[in-house]
Design a protein around this motif. Structure first.
Motif, PDB file in Angstrom:
ATOM      1  N   LEU A   6       0.935  -1.309  -0.089  1.00 39.04           N
ATOM      2  CA  LEU A   6       0.062  -0.205   0.100  1.00 39.04           C
ATOM      3  C   LEU A   6       0.967   1.330   0.173  1.00 39.04           C
ATOM      4  O   LEU A   6       0.227   2.304   0.177  1.00 39.04           O
ATOM      5  N   SER A   9       1.211   4.185  -5.242  1.00 43.61           N
ATOM      6  CA  SER A   9       0.129   4.248  -5.864  1.00 43.61           C
ATOM      7  C   SER A   9      -0.020   3.215  -7.250  1.00 43.61           C
ATOM      8  O   SER A   9       1.136   2.608  -7.616  1.00 43.61           O
ATOM      9  N   ILE A  30      -7.953  -3.645   2.528  1.00 42.18           N
ATOM     10  CA  ILE A  30      -8.767  -2.360   2.819  1.00 42.18           C
ATOM     11  C   ILE A  30      -8.667  -1.897   4.123  1.00 42.18           C
ATOM     12  O   ILE A  30      -8.558  -0.654   4.555  1.00 42.18           O
ATOM     13  N   SER A  33      -5.852   0.400   4.659  1.00 40.63           N
ATOM     14  CA  SER A  33      -5.813   1.612   3.928  1.00 40.63           C
ATOM     15  C   SER A  33      -6.828   2.219   4.980  1.00 40.63           C
ATOM     16  O   SER A  33      -6.270   3.653   5.039  1.00 40.63           O
ATOM     17  N   GLU A  38      -6.896   6.714   4.700  1.00 43.76           N
ATOM     18  CA  GLU A  38      -7.260   7.046   3.163  1.00 43.76           C
ATOM     19  C   GLU A  38      -8.809   6.840   3.022  1.00 43.76           C
ATOM     20  O   GLU A  38      -9.440   6.459   3.860  1.00 43.76           O
ATOM     21  N   VAL A  40     -11.621   5.173   1.010  1.00 48.93           N
ATOM     22  CA  VAL A  40     -11.780   3.862   0.319  1.00 48.93           C
ATOM     23  C   VAL A  40     -13.227   3.669  -0.319  1.00 48.93           C
ATOM     24  O   VAL A  40     -14.228   3.794   0.335  1.00 48.93           O
ATOM     25  N   THR A 104      -8.208   4.697  -1.966  1.00 49.80           N
ATOM     26  CA  THR A 104      -7.753   3.235  -2.431  1.00 49.80           C
ATOM     27  C   THR A 104      -9.260   2.709  -3.006  1.00 49.80           C
ATOM     28  O   THR A 104     -10.358   2.965  -2.586  1.00 49.80           O
ATOM     29  N   ALA A 106     -11.272  -0.520  -4.390  1.00 55.33           N
ATOM     30  CA  ALA A 106     -11.058  -1.830  -4.482  1.00 55.33           C
ATOM     31  C   ALA A 106     -12.177  -2.547  -5.179  1.00 55.33           C
ATOM     32  O   ALA A 106     -13.397  -2.224  -5.354  1.00 55.33           O
ATOM     33  N   ASN A 130      -5.719   5.869 -12.720  1.00 58.54           N
ATOM     34  CA  ASN A 130      -4.469   6.116 -12.086  1.00 58.54           C
ATOM     35  C   ASN A 130      -3.959   7.258 -12.429  1.00 58.54           C
ATOM     36  O   ASN A 130      -3.303   7.982 -11.587  1.00 58.54           O
ATOM     37  N   ARG A 146      -4.963   4.513  -5.676  1.00 59.57           N
ATOM     38  CA  ARG A 146      -4.565   2.859  -5.630  1.00 59.57           C
ATOM     39  C   ARG A 146      -5.785   2.302  -5.929  1.00 59.57           C
ATOM     40  O   ARG A 146      -6.829   2.334  -5.501  1.00 59.57           O
ATOM     41  N   LEU A 148      -7.100  -1.606  -6.046  1.00 61.01           N
ATOM     42  CA  LEU A 148      -6.800  -3.283  -5.741  1.00 61.01           C
ATOM     43  C   LEU A 148      -7.808  -4.016  -6.519  1.00 61.01           C
ATOM     44  O   LEU A 148      -9.023  -3.997  -6.416  1.00 61.01           O
TER      45      LEU A 148
END
Lengths: 300, 266
Positions: A6, A9, A30, A33, A38, A40, A104, A106, A130, A146, A148
């Motif tokens: 993590l 990025s 998660i 993060s 952050e 999420v 982040t 996901a 990104n 970032r 995931l």
């Protein structure tokens, strides 16, 4: 190394298999993060929101922004909750514009998206997620994003997996042995050789990571309730181990084939008395001595 | 139902898990005994069952059901069982007016469509009754088998979408269960079937895989059954999540034994 996933990025691919599911690791990352402060966002396509949030405590759950694509992704139920820009619009809208904190995103799972979207479109959208900041050219500070992505490897051919993997900053491939999960981590850094490492880990029920040094010992007995452990050394008719006294006696014994210096001396320098030897043979009284040549009939 | 299989799966008709997807899979053998097991199991457990049967006729399942101690005819009359007979319905599709919806509507469409009509049939069949009284314990969807849909021209993604919607409705909304059979084509390189099988494996909680013996046909051992509980990584029972047994199908039951421990061998 798993914990440093993590730190940068970009896209992180979590490649899992039927045997080793990756959703628990996704949830562990998660949680990490959220604890790092952050924001999420989660796009849930494969399990219900309740199932995904299960196991997180309330403070974590309140921080998660969950977008539920599980209930009606293709608008069959006609509930009117269709997403205006389609799946791609959903993805693009996931990053918040106002909050300067790192984001982040996901994706649970990338496989579902890959089955429903063309691979090139998906890759372009992920790339744009990104690296959007530079193209926007606005004055807002650069936001760290970032992604995931959970990817079920068996579902896709080498083409799409290769395309996604070339887009990814790091890849985590899950596997394991004897109930212990391991992560094979490929970590790409700009203008450096990629780093490869295998990390053994387990996940606690509260979704914190427990990193371990090495693989589990193979000799550890498996607590399998279906197999009764029977000790094979009970009721033996012989000893498996020697006592101390027996062991000493055994060590002192010289075996007949052991060649020692004394034996060598005795063979090389025979004493005078034993230099010439005779064999005395005295037949028994009732020995049946045959005068004839025993090989007479062989016709030699 | 087979009591020995119940023991292996730690299930009884009195204790039914809810919200689970069970994947049945057969490779180089016939896994239909598992379908018969789950059909009789859920009928005995007093669950409302929707059975999408695409392989055999109603009378076939009824005869096998009677051997296992359940009557499908009675269950259907009581409203416990909704039986969708694919063999008969597939003919009906062609003899009805075009506008009328039909679960197997895709058979009439030129382009590969989706399975939304079949999903809507399942949803209607398992819709909770309005009178407020829960007559049946929990809804169950049983499909025998999903590979047929591929053979009928549907894509793997369309079948996965169908199962996805069924999961969202049956497993999540109604807290019921789904049991589906898929063939494993093995070495034949059937990509669509592989996608379907792997996609379902990732969604399922329990996988029962019946395999023929690698050494070929045997009179006393008919195959082996692999049981895989797909538990999350944090689950404490990680080690004993996969089991393999060999089985022999008898007239009214199936006996299971550890590998190489067939009574005929010992």
């Amino acid at each position: 190394m798993l914990e440093s996933l993590l730190a940068v990025s970009g896209l992180v691919l979590l490649r899992d298999s039927v045997q080793w599911e990756g959703r628990s690791l996704l949830k562990a990352l998660i949680k990490k993060s959220v604890l790092c402060g952050e924001q999420v966002h989660i796009l849930g396509c494969e399990v219900s929101e309740e199932e995904f949030r299960e196991g997180f405590d309330a403070s974590i759950n309140s921080q998660l922004v969950y977008l539920d694509l599980y209930r009606d992704p293709l608008n069959w139920s006609k509930t009117g909750e269709a997403f205006p820009g389609g799946l791609l619009g959903v993805l693009r809208a996931m990053r918040g514009k106002t909050d300067p904190r790192p984001v982040t995103i996901a994706l649970d799972s990338l496989s579902w998206l890959l089955l429903h979207l063309p691979c090139t479109t998906l890759c372009q959208t992920l790339y744009a997620l990104n690296y959007q900041d530079s193209s926007l050219g606005d004055s807002s500070p650069v936001q760290q994003v970032r992604v995931l992505g959970l990817l079920h490897e068996e579902l896709h051919g080498p083409g799409p997996v290769g395309a996604l993997s070339s887009l990814a900053q790091s890849e985590v491939t899950l596997s394991g042995t004897a109930g212990q999960a391991s992560a094979h981590i490929l970590y790409r850094r700009p203008q450096q050789h990629p780093t490869v490492k295998t990390q053994w880990f387990s996940i606690r029920p509260d979704f914190s990571l427990d990193l371990q040094g090495g693989p589990p010992l193979a000799s550890q007995p498996h607590p399998d309730p279906h197999i009764f452990q029977v000790d094979p050394t009970t009721h033996l008719t012989f000893n498996l181990h020697l006592s101390k006294k027996e062991k000493e006696a055994k060590d002192n014994l010289t075996l007949p084939f052991q060649f020692s210096s004394e034996k060598q001396q005795a063979l090389l320098c025979p004493s005078l008395g034993q230099a010439t030897s005779y064999i005395f043979y005295e037949p028994d009284v009732y020995d049946d001595l045959d005068q004839e040549d025993p090989d007479d009939d062989l016709d030699i | 139902m087979f009591p020995e299989l119940n023991n292996l799966l730690n299930a009884t008709p009195d204790k039914v898990d809810q919200g689970k997807l069970t994947l049945l899979c057969d490779a180089k053998t016939d896994g239909s005994f598992l379908v018969h097991h789950f059909l009789s199991f859920y009928l005995k457990a007093n669950c409302k069952v929707c059975f999408v049967a695409l392989i055999q006729s109603f009378s076939h399942y009824n005869i096998v059901g009677q051997k296992l101690g359940v009557s499908l005819t009675t269950a259907r009359e009581r409203g416990q069982l909704v039986f969708f007979e694919g063999l008969r319905s597939s003919v009906d599709v062609f003899f009805r007016a075009k506008g009328e919806p039909h679960p197997l509507q895709f058979l009439r469409e030129a382009s590969a469509g989706n399975l939304q009509p079949l999903y809507e049939f399942v949803r209607e069949a398992l819709r909770p009754e309005d009178n407020g009284e829960a007559a049946w314990r929990c809804p169950v969807l049983l499909v025998d088998d999903l590979s047929v849909l591929l053979s009928l021209g549907m894509g793997a993604v369309a079948v996965l979408d169908f199962v996805h919607y069924c999961r969202a409705t049956v497993c999540w909304k109604l807290q019921g269960n789904i049991v589906a059979l898929v063939h494993d084509s093995g070495d034949t390189q059937d990509e669509e079937n592989d996608i379907l099988l792997n996609g379902l494996s990732h969604q399922s909680h329990l996988i029962l895989r019946a395999e023929g013996l690698a050494t070929g046909f045997c009179r006393d051992v008919h195959g082996q059954l692999r049981i895989l509980w797909r538990r999350p990584l944090w689950h404490p029972a990680q080690r004993d999540r996969s089991l393999t047994y060999q089985y022999k199908i008898q007239d009214k039951t199936v006996s299971f034994f550890a590998k190489g421990m067939s009574p005929a061998v010992l």
